[in-house]
Design a protein around this motif. Sequence first.
Motif, PDB file in Angstrom:
ATOM      1  N   GLU A  71      -9.351  -0.031  17.992  1.00  0.00           N
ATOM      2  CA  GLU A  71      -8.873  -1.400  17.764  1.00  0.00           C
ATOM      3  C   GLU A  71      -7.364  -1.469  17.974  1.00  0.00           C
ATOM      4  N   GLY A  72      -6.978  -1.982  19.138  1.00  0.00           N
ATOM      5  CA  GLY A  72      -5.551  -2.151  19.433  1.00  0.00           C
ATOM      6  C   GLY A  72      -4.838  -0.834  19.633  1.00  0.00           C
ATOM      7  N   ARG A  73      -3.520  -0.905  19.758  1.00  0.00           N
ATOM      8  CA  ARG A  73      -2.695   0.299  19.869  1.00  0.00           C
ATOM      9  C   ARG A  73      -1.873   0.419  18.597  1.00  0.00           C
ATOM     10  N   ALA A  74      -2.510   0.906  17.548  1.00  0.00           N
ATOM     11  CA  ALA A  74      -1.836   0.990  16.259  1.00  0.00           C
ATOM     12  C   ALA A  74      -0.973   2.235  16.211  1.00  0.00           C
ATOM     13  N   GLY A  75      -0.657   2.651  15.022  1.00  0.00           N
ATOM     14  CA  GLY A  75       0.146   3.859  14.851  1.00  0.00           C
ATOM     15  C   GLY A  75       1.571   3.548  14.445  1.00  0.00           C
ATOM     16  N   VAL A  76       2.027   4.213  13.380  1.00  0.00           N
ATOM     17  CA  VAL A  76       3.394   4.066  12.888  1.00  0.00           C
ATOM     18  C   VAL A  76       3.966   5.462  12.680  1.00  0.00           C
ATOM     19  N   SER A  77       5.203   5.668  13.073  1.00  0.00           N
ATOM     20  CA  SER A  77       5.866   6.955  12.863  1.00  0.00           C
ATOM     21  C   SER A  77       7.207   6.742  12.171  1.00  0.00           C
ATOM     22  N   LEU A  78       7.534   7.661  11.279  1.00  0.00           N
ATOM     23  CA  LEU A  78       8.848   7.672  10.649  1.00  0.00           C
ATOM     24  C   LEU A  78       9.588   8.901  11.156  1.00  0.00           C
ATOM     25  N   ILE A  79      10.643   8.673  11.907  1.00  0.00           N
ATOM     26  CA  ILE A  79      11.505   9.745  12.387  1.00  0.00           C
ATOM     27  C   ILE A  79      12.730   9.760  11.471  1.00  0.00           C
ATOM     28  N   TYR A  80      13.063  10.923  10.921  1.00  0.00           N
ATOM     29  CA  TYR A  80      14.208  10.951  10.017  1.00  0.00           C
ATOM     30  C   TYR A  80      15.062  12.189  10.257  1.00  0.00           C
ATOM     31  N   ASP A  81      16.349  12.038   9.977  1.00  0.00           N
ATOM     32  CA  ASP A  81      17.302  13.126  10.146  1.00  0.00           C
ATOM     33  C   ASP A  81      16.847  14.338   9.339  1.00  0.00           C
ATOM     34  N   ALA A  82      16.952  15.524   9.942  1.00  0.00           N
ATOM     35  CA  ALA A  82      16.471  16.755   9.308  1.00  0.00           C
ATOM     36  C   ALA A  82      17.114  17.011   7.945  1.00  0.00           C
ATOM     37  N   LYS A  83      18.307  16.457   7.725  1.00  0.00           N
ATOM     38  CA  LYS A  83      18.985  16.677   6.437  1.00  0.00           C
ATOM     39  C   LYS A  83      18.205  16.066   5.270  1.00  0.00           C
ATOM     40  N   TRP A  84      17.284  15.128   5.565  1.00  0.00           N
ATOM     41  CA  TRP A  84      16.505  14.482   4.519  1.00  0.00           C
ATOM     42  C   TRP A  84      15.213  15.238   4.204  1.00  0.00           C
ATOM     43  N   HIS A  85      14.902  16.270   4.980  1.00  0.00           N
ATOM     44  CA  HIS A  85      13.583  16.898   4.843  1.00  0.00           C
ATOM     45  C   HIS A  85      13.369  17.494   3.451  1.00  0.00           C
ATOM     46  N   LYS A  86      14.374  18.130   2.899  1.00  0.00           N
ATOM     47  CA  LYS A  86      14.235  18.728   1.575  1.00  0.00           C
ATOM     48  C   LYS A  86      14.153  17.684   0.476  1.00  0.00           C
ATOM     49  N   ARG A  87      14.500  16.451   0.811  1.00  0.00           N
ATOM     50  CA  ARG A  87      14.464  15.372  -0.177  1.00  0.00           C
ATOM     51  C   ARG A  87      13.166  14.560  -0.099  1.00  0.00           C
ATOM     52  N   LEU A  88      12.302  14.905   0.855  1.00  0.00           N
ATOM     53  CA  LEU A  88      11.023  14.208   0.969  1.00  0.00           C
ATOM     54  C   LEU A  88      10.114  14.629  -0.184  1.00  0.00           C
ATOM     55  N   ILE A  89       9.658  13.646  -0.967  1.00  0.00           N
ATOM     56  CA  ILE A  89       8.789  13.933  -2.117  1.00  0.00           C
ATOM     57  C   ILE A  89       7.325  13.920  -1.692  1.00  0.00           C
ATOM     58  N   LYS A  90       6.917  12.840  -1.023  1.00  0.00           N
ATOM     59  CA  LYS A  90       5.553  12.756  -0.520  1.00  0.00           C
ATOM     60  C   LYS A  90       5.466  11.646   0.522  1.00  0.00           C
ATOM     61  N   HIS A  91       4.361  11.670   1.269  1.00  0.00           N
ATOM     62  CA  HIS A  91       4.118  10.600   2.241  1.00  0.00           C
ATOM     63  C   HIS A  91       2.617  10.434   2.420  1.00  0.00           C
ATOM     64  N   LYS A  92       2.219   9.270   2.894  1.00  0.00           N
ATOM     65  CA  LYS A  92       0.805   9.018   3.141  1.00  0.00           C
ATOM     66  C   LYS A  92       0.651   7.917   4.181  1.00  0.00           C
ATOM     67  N   GLU A  93      -0.467   7.974   4.902  1.00  0.00           N
ATOM     68  CA  GLU A  93      -0.794   6.922   5.862  1.00  0.00           C
ATOM     69  C   GLU A  93      -1.963   6.120   5.323  1.00  0.00           C
ATOM     70  N   GLU A  94      -1.985   4.839   5.674  1.00  0.00           N
ATOM     71  CA  GLU A  94      -3.039   3.964   5.172  1.00  0.00           C
ATOM     72  C   GLU A  94      -3.375   2.904   6.202  1.00  0.00           C
ATOM     73  N   ASN A  95      -4.440   2.139   5.906  1.00  0.00           N
ATOM     74  CA  ASN A  95      -4.809   0.969   6.699  1.00  0.00           C
ATOM     75  C   ASN A  95      -5.022   1.294   8.176  1.00  0.00           C
ATOM     76  N   ASN A  96      -5.833   2.317   8.426  1.00  0.00           N
ATOM     77  CA  ASN A  96      -6.192   2.673   9.787  1.00  0.00           C
ATOM     78  C   ASN A  96      -4.970   2.917  10.659  1.00  0.00           C
ATOM     79  N   GLY A  97      -3.988   3.585  10.074  1.00  0.00           N
ATOM     80  CA  GLY A  97      -2.808   3.948  10.849  1.00  0.00           C
ATOM     81  C   GLY A  97      -1.779   2.856  10.994  1.00  0.00           C
ATOM     82  N   ARG A  98      -1.964   1.729  10.316  1.00  0.00           N
ATOM     83  CA  ARG A  98      -1.024   0.614  10.478  1.00  0.00           C
ATOM     84  C   ARG A  98       0.073   0.587   9.424  1.00  0.00           C
ATOM     85  N   SER A  99       0.063   1.516   8.514  1.00  0.00           N
ATOM     86  CA  SER A  99       1.172   1.615   7.568  1.00  0.00           C
ATOM     87  C   SER A  99       1.358   3.066   7.153  1.00  0.00           C
ATOM     88  N   ILE A 100       2.589   3.386   6.854  1.00  0.00           N
ATOM     89  CA  ILE A 100       2.931   4.731   6.407  1.00  0.00           C
ATOM     90  C   ILE A 100       3.995   4.602   5.321  1.00  0.00           C
TER      91      ILE A 100
END
Length: 231
Positions: free
Chosen positions: A83-112
């Motif tokens: 269904e459509g061309r969905a998909g969302v990506s978050l690109i972030y500076d590597a300096k933030w990687h250690k500060r990432l607590i958690k992440h999740k995708e939802e709604n058939n790839g239309r939100s992250i």
Amino acid sequence: MIATQNIRGGITTDELKINTLIFEINTIVKKSLDFLVLTETAATKGRYIKSIYTEYDHDKRKYIQRQQSKHFRAIHSKQHTKEGRAGVSLIYDAKWHKRLIKHKEENNGRSITAIFNLPNNDKLTIIGTYIHASTEHKEQKDKLIEDIKRQIDKYQLKGHIVILTGDMQDVFKQRTKPSKWLSQLCQDTALTDTFSSIHPTEEGYSFISTKKNKKMIDHVLIDTRHSHLIK
């Protein structure tokens, strides 16, 4: 700094193109980009935006591929249907990687959703989304918007700094066309449009149709309590 762009299924496997895009944004705004939300990535199972770099391994005496870029990290959602061309990506500076607590995708790839711990121990929640454009998927669209609203309410109650960004497929009332749902969402969740805050007299646009119709449908919104962070 945070930005968003609809890539219409592009930049799917090329790290150089992502780096080029980030460089262009940095050059335009004259600031260093921390977070970039890409929408309509068309990412499916086995087809992601890759962030790979090559490095010389002195022990093995050969070049090997690493699965993460030295410069940025990437979190991807993926569509699970055709269904459509969905998909969302978050690109972030590597300096933030250690500060990432958690992440999740939802709604058939239309939100992250990604949560980061800020240096002052505040929590930053970034919700990236790609809203349905077609009226054929009204039920899924309504469900997505309601789910986003629940997430915003949830993290605001926890005291997080909440940012909603991506391709909303909608404009604000003060722009050339009336808002379909976005203005009401901002009113219900106390979100502020960052562009309007900085450019109150400009309409701006992020999309031009084949008929030269210009619209601002890509937005970066932040909860009003933290609107002082807008620069």
